[in-house]
Design an enzyme around this catalytic site. Sequence first.
Site, PDB file in Angstrom:
ATOM      1  N   GLU A  91     -34.876 -41.500 -68.885  1.00 57.07           N
ATOM      2  CA  GLU A  91     -36.135 -41.032 -68.319  1.00 57.07           C
ATOM      3  C   GLU A  91     -37.139 -42.162 -68.542  1.00 57.07           C
ATOM      4  OE1 GLU A  91     -38.880 -37.132 -68.806  1.00 57.07           O
ATOM      5  OE2 GLU A  91     -38.621 -38.386 -70.575  1.00 57.07           O
ATOM      6  N   ASP A 130     -34.257 -39.510 -73.191  1.00 58.57           N
ATOM      7  CA  ASP A 130     -35.640 -39.132 -72.935  1.00 58.57           C
ATOM      8  C   ASP A 130     -36.583 -40.288 -73.288  1.00 58.57           C
ATOM      9  OD1 ASP A 130     -37.189 -36.921 -71.993  1.00 58.57           O
ATOM     10  OD2 ASP A 130     -37.976 -36.671 -74.014  1.00 58.57           O
TER      11      ASP A 130
END
Length: 156
Positions: free
Chosen positions: A77, A23
């Site tokens: 991400e 992330d």
Amino acid sequence: MRHEVYDIMKFWLDKGADGFRMDVIPFISKDQSFPDFPKDYDGNFGKVYASGPKLHDYIQEMNREVMAKYDVMTVGEAAGWTLEKTPLLVDERRNELNMIFQFDVVGIDRQRWRSKPWTWRDVKAIYSRYDKALDVHSWNAVFLSNHDNPVWFSFR
């Protein structure tokens, strides 16, 4: 702390995990002077926080210490990361990540927080642009939505 994260990664890889989704990976390195936002700050935090001074050092270290020792796949991400900069994270010769998520497709139906009409031709144009910008050493992630950005499909 990085080495603690590496130990956690090894724990899961030893249990059979095949890889990791990381992330907001471009935000793992911060300017340690913690400057204020620039005067022309437009609300795009990715421009400010992505690509800190040790980003590539940290990811290459993670690759050396953990990922290169396993047969794994990694995807980051990458909010705030441009298509032009993508090879800096995913070019296989750099030993960083295998692919990143970029948000052109998941934002296709939004314009300043309002719904915007789109067609499948628009989606194709985005992925065609990615394919032209990346070479054989960079692996593109193909996806249509994520947990933060559902795309509401309506066939036209």
